[in-house]
Design a protein around this motif. Structure first.
Motif, PDB file in Angstrom:
ATOM      1  N   CYS A  92      81.505 -11.471  90.928  1.00 26.34           N
ATOM      2  CA  CYS A  92      80.374 -12.447  90.407  1.00 26.34           C
ATOM      3  C   CYS A  92      78.882 -11.546  90.539  1.00 26.34           C
ATOM      4  O   CYS A  92      78.801 -10.905  91.270  1.00 26.34           O
ATOM      5  N   CYS A  95      76.209 -13.584  92.838  1.00 26.94           N
ATOM      6  CA  CYS A  95      76.226 -13.475  94.206  1.00 26.94           C
ATOM      7  C   CYS A  95      77.120 -12.706  94.768  1.00 26.94           C
ATOM      8  O   CYS A  95      76.980 -12.247  96.149  1.00 26.94           O
ATOM      9  N   CYS A 132      80.783 -16.782  89.238  1.00 24.82           N
ATOM     10  CA  CYS A 132      81.937 -17.384  89.953  1.00 24.82           C
ATOM     11  C   CYS A 132      81.429 -18.726  89.854  1.00 24.82           C
ATOM     12  O   CYS A 132      80.396 -19.073  89.230  1.00 24.82           O
ATOM     13  N   CYS A 135      78.222 -20.164  91.280  1.00 23.11           N
ATOM     14  CA  CYS A 135      76.843 -19.741  90.492  1.00 23.11           C
ATOM     15  C   CYS A 135      76.801 -20.335  89.130  1.00 23.11           C
ATOM     16  O   CYS A 135      75.764 -20.787  88.824  1.00 23.11           O
TER      17      CYS A 135
HETATM   18 ZN   LIG Z   1      78.812 -16.210  92.486  1.00 21.82          ZN
END
Ligand SMILES: [Zn+2]
Ligand SMILES: [Zn+2]
Length: 138
Positions: A92, A95, A132, A135
């Protein structure tokens, strides 16, 4: 499941309390911790464990081939216990969550002969990047 602890027991690796907590921290799926993260988590289980011991143990596990060093962001080296099954990473960009993924098809075969420059190509590493679900929901 990477069952690192089981593999280490199987090969007769001397499991001191310190080595055991390092192996416990790294046991599991989709585990990719930096050395500092391993140390922080190990210290929750065994407060007296030193950073040097964690670093030495990580180095030893890498040379045994039981964990792999991976770098998905080009900076922090991370330790991956899924060392016995070829896999790639899905990361991701927001994050930094990392998943082990198993693309179907032969990733070595997609490199055409004229792009091999005479190399005997033995391995391939692919990083898939994106956002992801957490997010993209935010
Ligand atoms: Zn993420
Ligand atoms: Zn991995």
């Amino acid at each position: 499941m990477s069952d690192l602890l089981e593999r280490l027991r199987g090969r007769g690796w001397r499991l001191t309390a310190q080595r055991r907590v390092v192996a416990e921290v790294l046991n599991g799926d989709h585990v990719h911790y930096t050395a500092d993260e391993v140390h922080a988590k190990a210290a929750e289980l065994l407060p007296e464990i030193s950073r040097a011991t964690v670093y030495n143990t990580l180095g030893e596990l890498v040379s045994l081939g039981e964990i792999m060093e991976v770098s998905t962001d080009g900076r922090a080296k991370r330790y991956d216990p899924n060392a016995h099954h070829a896999h790639q990473h899905l990361v991701c960009s927001q994050c930094g969550t990392i998943r082990d993924v198993h693309p179907t098809g032969d990733l070595l075969a997609v490199l055409p002969a004229e792009e091999r420059f005479g190399f005997q190509v033995a391995a391939v590493e692919v990083t898939y990047r994106g956002m992801c679900p957490n997010c993209s929901a935010a």
